[in-house]
Motif scaffolding. Structure first.
Motif, PDB file in Angstrom:
ATOM      1  N   VAL A   1       0.706  -1.236   0.039  1.00  0.00           N
ATOM      2  CA  VAL A   1       0.144   0.163  -0.130  1.00  0.00           C
ATOM      3  C   VAL A   1       0.917   1.174  -0.027  1.00  0.00           C
TER       4      VAL A   1
ATOM      5  N   PHE B   1       0.038   5.480  -0.261  1.00  0.00           N
ATOM      6  CA  PHE B   1      -0.427   6.664  -0.497  1.00  0.00           C
ATOM      7  C   PHE B   1       0.163   7.873   0.456  1.00  0.00           C
TER       8      PHE B   1
ATOM      9  N   LYS C   1      -7.535  -1.868   6.664  1.00  0.00           N
ATOM     10  CA  LYS C   1      -7.483  -0.373   7.281  1.00  0.00           C
ATOM     11  C   LYS C   1      -6.825  -0.172   8.408  1.00  0.00           C
TER      12      LYS C   1
ATOM     13  N   VAL D   1      -8.843   7.031  -0.430  1.00  0.00           N
ATOM     14  CA  VAL D   1      -7.914   6.113  -0.692  1.00  0.00           C
ATOM     15  C   VAL D   1      -8.869   4.903  -0.591  1.00  0.00           C
TER      16      VAL D   1
ATOM     17  N   ILE E   1      -9.452   0.975  -0.183  1.00  0.00           N
ATOM     18  CA  ILE E   1      -8.786  -0.226  -0.207  1.00  0.00           C
ATOM     19  C   ILE E   1      -9.766  -1.488   0.099  1.00  0.00           C
TER      20      ILE E   1
ATOM     21  N   ILE F   1      -4.626  -1.195  -2.672  1.00  0.00           N
ATOM     22  CA  ILE F   1      -5.310  -0.111  -2.935  1.00  0.00           C
ATOM     23  C   ILE F   1      -5.963  -0.029  -4.216  1.00  0.00           C
TER      24      ILE F   1
ATOM     25  N   LYS G   1      -7.278   6.047  -5.692  1.00  0.00           N
ATOM     26  CA  LYS G   1      -7.200   6.981  -4.594  1.00  0.00           C
ATOM     27  C   LYS G   1      -6.758   8.136  -5.396  1.00  0.00           C
TER      28      LYS G   1
END
Lengths: 306, 275
Positions: free
Chosen positions: A20, A22, A40, A199, A201, A206, A209
């Motif tokens: 991941v 971001f 998350k 974002v 997920i 992901i 985004k």
């Protein structure tokens, strides 16, 4: 500023968070969105040095969390509102938080007022708090150090509509002040209303985004014309996906295409358009459902594509 | 990337004045100061209902035990100051380790670790702070025991015609303090290693006992047992009659029952996921 790069967490053969990457920018509310079990919380715990990542890096304010001086004064965290000692009073929880970040105890009263817990409620033990009250307490705890960055895991859970409205205002003000907010949720409507950046997920990866407006623009346009059947036929002939409007004006079609593509088809078919705009009705929910459905049926999708 | 937004720091959110706003590069050393951790952990031991009641119970049970001795004990020996103190300290040595156990396990069972270890990500320092604070409480407990034993002796003198006898060997007092501190440290170690309060409490009381029983059953273990037993040297420590061998037994016993769980537990703690 939060930067996450290639962050991965594996438990045995199960990959909870999969490469991941971001950013959550200052001045912006970033919504971390995904169904339950998407990774998350694991990602957020890795941000805060509670879960050791398998690989990858996460920095907050350009440092790893564990290298931050007095981290709770820079980064306010609410990772689980239920994670409080049941036998401690709310006021005491905040007094500990004030001590931890080096703030005077007078700030406890200020924050209780800010999050809307009464003096009497604050003296009760957390055991007797509703989830909504625990969320308010947790947000007060996170704000205690007047941080630059807020990391909130499902903060809207258990809040009533007024509570959600209140939180939205609070986070908006926080971001407008040039600070960074990262909040997770599976409550799509909440995130849609509060987050600037998104974002998405699913299954640890992901899916999408970017700024909410851009993500939503990608979901199609709605087009209103004087001859919907003829336009629909032309659009389908052009290989575009046309969906009937959801409940609204029967003359409006939702098309999976850009405004330009639709305009050209209409020109060719000689249909008069009265309205052409990014689809409002589709919304984040549709996008969310589509993306997460894809994530759970990745093989089906590749077959369709082939 | 740094913030491109104006930093207007006066207003803050919702009327709460903000110190500054926009990203600043944090300066300073990681974590929080150890003194602040000590204050936090000291407060956390007594600010929950269970913590408060545990301390109150320790006080009440100590007082009750002393009252029984004053009332029923042999006036010639039992009710002098030193034997009374020994009774008070022994009662406390059973109960104080529970304080250590709960101080540690609450971080997992009540899940306060989620906050504790975000406030101070260097988890070993949290363990050190808990050790220091629980150790300090053990010493405070002993001071209370001294006070209660003194009151008990005065009562005994008044009610039962016991002669004044305030003799107390300094070595014995030191021994009591050391035993008390070792006890809470062992409790912390068990809590750290096992993380479940019920499991840690049961193990704390049962495992050393079972070990001794096992030693009695298996003759071959007879020579090993004294070196890996903490119960007996701690007992000798409290009545102040330590020999060289006893000290050696205390050292190895503490290594096995105090240091080992603490080290292994800390090793696990710094690697584990806090969820």
């Amino acid at each position: 500023m939060i930067r996450v790069h290639d962050l991965t967490k594996r438990y045995g053969r199960f990959t909870a968070v999969d490469a991941v990457s971001f950013e959550a920018r200052p001045g912006v509310v970033t919504g971390f969105l995904g169904p339950n079990g998407a990774g998350k919380s694991t990602a957020m715990r890795m941000l805060c040095a509670l879960t050791p990542p398998t690989s990858g890096t996460a920095t907050i304010l350009d440092r790893r969390y564990r290298d931050l001086p007095n981290p709770a004064s820079l980064v306010g965290t609410l990772l689980d509102a239920s994670a409080q000692h049941a036998g401690r009073s709310g006021r005491e929880v905040l007094t500990l938080a004030a001590t931890a970040v080096g703030r005077p105890h007078s700030r406890v009263g200020e924050l209780l007022e800010l999050v809307g817990l009464t003096d009497r409620e604050s003296r009760r033990r957390v055991r007797h708090y509703s989830l909504g009250m625990r969320q308010r307490l947790g947000i007060a705890q996170a704000l205690m150090g007047d941080p630059q960055v807020l990391i909130l895991d499902e903060p809207a859970n258990g809040l009533d509509p007024q509570g959600i409205h209140w939180m939205r205002e609070l986070l908006r003000g926080f971001a407008d002040d040039g600070r960074t907010v990262l909040l997770s949720s599976h409550l799509l409507h909440e995130v849609e209303q509060i987050a600037d950046d998104l974002v998405l997920i699913g299954r640890g990866r992901i899916l999408a985004k970017g700024p909410q407006s851009e993500l939503l623009a990608g979901t199609g346009v709605s087009v209103t014309s004087l001859d919907p059947p003829r336009l629909a036929a032309a659009l389908i002939r052009a290989g575009l996906t046309v969906r009937p409007p959801e409940g609204a004006d029967p003359r409006t079609l939702v098309v999976q295409a850009t405004a330009e593509q639709v305009g050209r088809v209409a020109l060719e078919a000689q249909v008069v358009l009265t309205d052409l705009r990014p689809s409002q009705g589709v919304g984040l929910e549709q996008l969310f459902l589509e993306l997460t459905a894809d994530a759970s049926r990745a093989t089906d999708r590749s077959e369709v594509a082939a | 990337m740094t913030s491109t937004l104006p930093t207007h720091g006066v207003q803050g959110i919702q009327g709460i004045p903000a110190a500054e706003s926009g990203d600043r590069r944090p300066v300073g050393r990681p974590g929080i100061t150890f003194s602040r951790l000590l204050v936090l952990e000291a407060r956390k031991l007594v600010d929950t209902r269970s913590g408060r009641w545990l301390l109150i119970s320790i006080g009440l049970i100590t007082a009750t035990a002393l009252a029984l001795v004053v009332w029923f004990g042999d006036p010639a020996a039992d009710t002098w100051f030193a034997p009374l103190l020994e009774v008070a300290a022994l009662v406390q040595m059973v109960l104080f380790p529970v304080l250590g156990i709960l101080a540690m396990t609450a971080e997992f069972s009540q899940r306060t670790g989620l906050v504790t270890f975000t406030v101070e990500p260097r988890r070993m320092r949290v363990v050190l702070a808990k050790l220091a604070v629980a150790g300090a409480w053990a010493v405070v407990g002993l001071l209370v025991a001294v006070g209660l034993a003194a009151i008990a002796h005065l009562l005994a003198v008044g009610i039962r015609d016991v002669p004044w006898n305030w003799h107390l060997d300094a070595g014995q007092l030191g021994g009591l303090a050391l035993a008390q501190v070792l006890g809470v440290a062992q409790g912390l170690g068990f809590g750290l290693l096992l993380t479940s309060p019920a499991l840690a409490i049961v193990s704390y009381f049962l495992v050393p006992e079972l070990w001794s029983v096992l030693g009695g059953l298996i003759p071959r273990l007879e020579r090993v047992i004294p070196w890996v037993d903490l119960t007996r040297p701690a007992e000798v420590l409290t009545n102040g009659a330590m020999t060289g061998t006893d000290w050696a037994h205390l050292a190895t016993g503490s290594g096995v029952w105090v240091a080992l769980p603490l080290l292994a537990g800390t090793w696990l703690l710094v690697r584990r996921e806090i969820a």
